[in-house]
Design an enzyme around this catalytic site. Structure first.
Site, short mmCIF file in Angstrom:
data_model
loop_
_atom_site.label_atom_id
_atom_site.label_comp_id
_atom_site.label_asym_id
_atom_site.label_seq_id
_atom_site.Cartn_x
_atom_site.Cartn_y
_atom_site.Cartn_z
N LYS A 143 12.31 -4.34 -18.54
CA LYS A 143 11.20 -4.07 -19.47
C LYS A 143 11.49 -4.66 -20.85
O LYS A 143 10.58 -5.19 -21.51
CB LYS A 143 10.94 -2.57 -19.53
CG LYS A 143 10.36 -2.03 -18.23
CD LYS A 143 10.39 -0.52 -18.17
CE LYS A 143 9.80 -0.04 -16.85
NZ LYS A 143 10.08 1.38 -16.57
N GLY A 182 4.81 7.11 -12.43
CA GLY A 182 3.98 8.06 -11.67
C GLY A 182 2.89 7.35 -10.87
O GLY A 182 2.49 6.23 -11.22
N GLU A 206 12.52 4.10 -8.77
CA GLU A 206 12.33 2.87 -7.99
C GLU A 206 12.75 3.16 -6.54
O GLU A 206 13.47 4.13 -6.27
CB GLU A 206 13.23 1.76 -8.54
CG GLU A 206 12.93 1.36 -9.97
CD GLU A 206 11.54 0.76 -10.13
OE1 GLU A 206 11.26 -0.28 -9.53
OE2 GLU A 206 10.72 1.35 -10.86
N GLY A 225 7.89 10.44 -7.51
CA GLY A 225 7.45 9.04 -7.49
C GLY A 225 7.77 8.29 -8.78
O GLY A 225 7.19 7.25 -9.05
N GLU A 265 0.02 -5.16 -17.29
CA GLU A 265 0.17 -3.95 -18.11
C GLU A 265 1.10 -2.93 -17.47
O GLU A 265 1.90 -2.27 -18.14
CB GLU A 265 -1.21 -3.32 -18.35
CG GLU A 265 -1.20 -2.06 -19.21
CD GLU A 265 -0.61 -2.31 -20.60
OE1 GLU A 265 -1.15 -3.14 -21.33
OE2 GLU A 265 0.41 -1.66 -20.95
N PHE A 297 0.86 -1.20 0.00
CA PHE A 297 0.00 0.00 0.00
C PHE A 297 0.89 1.24 0.00
O PHE A 297 0.77 2.13 0.82
CB PHE A 297 -0.93 -0.04 1.22
CG PHE A 297 -2.14 0.86 1.07
CD1 PHE A 297 -2.93 0.84 -0.06
CD2 PHE A 297 -2.50 1.72 2.10
CE1 PHE A 297 -4.05 1.65 -0.19
CE2 PHE A 297 -3.62 2.55 1.99
CZ PHE A 297 -4.38 2.51 0.84
N1 HSE Z 1 11.19 3.68 -12.09
C1 HSE Z 1 10.45 3.42 -13.26
C2 HSE Z 1 10.69 4.53 -14.28
C3 HSE Z 1 8.99 3.34 -12.90
O1 HSE Z 1 11.29 5.54 -13.91
O2 HSE Z 1 10.32 4.40 -15.43
C4 HSE Z 1 8.14 2.66 -13.90
O3 HSE Z 1 8.56 1.36 -14.16
#
Ligand code: HSE
Length: 347
Positions: free
Chosen positions: A231, A328, A216, A213, A156, A9
């Site tokens: 990714k 975000g 990571e 935000g 997603e 959370f």
């Molecule tokens: N830390 C990642 C970024 C968050 O900055 O893209 C999304 O995966």
């Protein structure tokens, strides 16, 4: 009524809870979607479960005040209420239909998220997650376990937050063979490079990326390219049907790029961008993450801030590019909502 358990959370879980509250009537009216959050379990904030649905404004209030969820007070006088369950107990014992796995990402072991996903599948619950660990390290295994238990593994939010990448390929682009996927896949580093171009130092820009935000929990994963590498691995396996391990993707981050490098690039009418790519050339797979100098005329050169962009090279449609948020609180919260709606529509 879709019953949801939130494992974690933090930023994303709270973002999702805010969206669900704010759009409650609209979601019901437009899609017939009704939901209850029946459980929240967070390693730091504690846990609470009520089979009849928790009071979401109270959960958000406790989180904002940094108060343990064990201080939750039930106003309904219901008889099925528990506090102190850990994540696995929450997944096993709660009456949730869907588990949103929003705990921290560990790209070395994938844990504890992999255990959370397995537990959910084995107890007949769908998983929706933006956690890259299970998808990057164990996609096939997770998908098979989900399929074997007639539930869904929806991810997603693992790539480009809520910008529809995986759902785009599964839905509207279905029928195409994807030859390559290439683009800017990390919001934090693109934000840092953009701010450095305006003269901000690397450290100040990283600090801002944390405040917004984007970064990571351990931003090493962003700046060293590990997040983008995860990714690329997910895109290779999910979108192109390959069987890549993270270690198959060569990786270089942005830590070596100085303000001077950025200024020199500008003089040459170019910009440094952290590029992730997986391509199939004559049945040979090439996958990498590295900074590339993009001429200003290149479409990726114009992608600034935390925005991401990915180009799919396809057999039927040529290049298809999608540009959108890459990180975000609300953007990733939306990625979870879109998968929750997909489960609602398909079950
Ligand atoms: N830390 C990642 C970024 C968050 O900055 O893209 C999304 O995966």
């Amino acid at each position: 009524m879709q019953r949801i358990a939130l494992i974690g959370f933090g930023t994303v879980g709270q973002g999702l809870a805010e969206i669900l509250l704010q759009k409650e009537n609209e979601l019901k009216k437009k899609y017939g979607y009704e939901w209850q959050i029946v459980a929240v379990s967070d390693a730091m904030k504690g846990s609470v479960f009520c089979s009849e649905g928790l009071d979401v404004p109270q959960l958000l209030h406790l989180a904002k005040e940094n108060t343990s969820l064990t201080n939750y007070v039930c106003s309904k006088g219901c008889n099925s209420r528990e506090k102190g369950w850990d994540a696995v107990e929450t997944i096993t014992k709660s009456n949730a239909d869907v588990v949103c796995e929003l705990a921290y990402t560990d790209l070395s072991t994938g844990e504890p998220a992999i255990t959370h996903c397995k537990t959910a599948f084995e107890t007949g619950k769908h998983i929706v997650t933006s956690n890259k660990g299970p998808a990057a390290l164990a996609y096939r295994k997770m998908k098979k376990l989900a399929d074997d238990n007639n539930v869904q593994f929806r991810i997603e939010g693992t790539v480009m937050s809520g910008t529809p990448i995986l759902n785009l390929v599964e839905g509207p682009l279905a029928g195409n063979t994807i030859h390559s996927v290439k683009g800017i896949m990390n919001g934090t580093t693109n934000y840092i490079l953009s701010q450095m171009e305006d003269g901000m130092t690397y450290n100040d820009a990283l600090q801002k990326a944390k405040e917004f935000g984007y970064a990571e929990a351990d931003p090493t994963g962003d700046v060293e390219g590990y997040d983008a590498r995860a990714k690329v691995t997910i895109l290779a396996n999910v979108v192109m049907g390959e069987s890549l391990n993270i270690s198959d993707v060569s990786c270089q981050g942005i830590t070596e790029i100085s303000l001077d490098d950025i200024a020199k690039a500008k003089e040459k009418n170019a910009r440094w961008k952290l590029i992730g790519c997986v391509e199939n050339i004559d049945d040979k797979i090439n996958a990498y993450v590295r900074p590339e100098l993009m001429p200003m005329t290149h479409p990726l050169a114009g992608i600034m801030g935390a925005t991401n962009a990915v180009t799919f090279n396809t057999d039927l449609m040529g290049d298809v590019t999608i540009v959108g948020a890459g990180a975000g609180r609300i953007e990733t919260g939306f990625s979870i909502l879109t998968d929750l709606l997909k489960i609602h529509k398909t079950t």
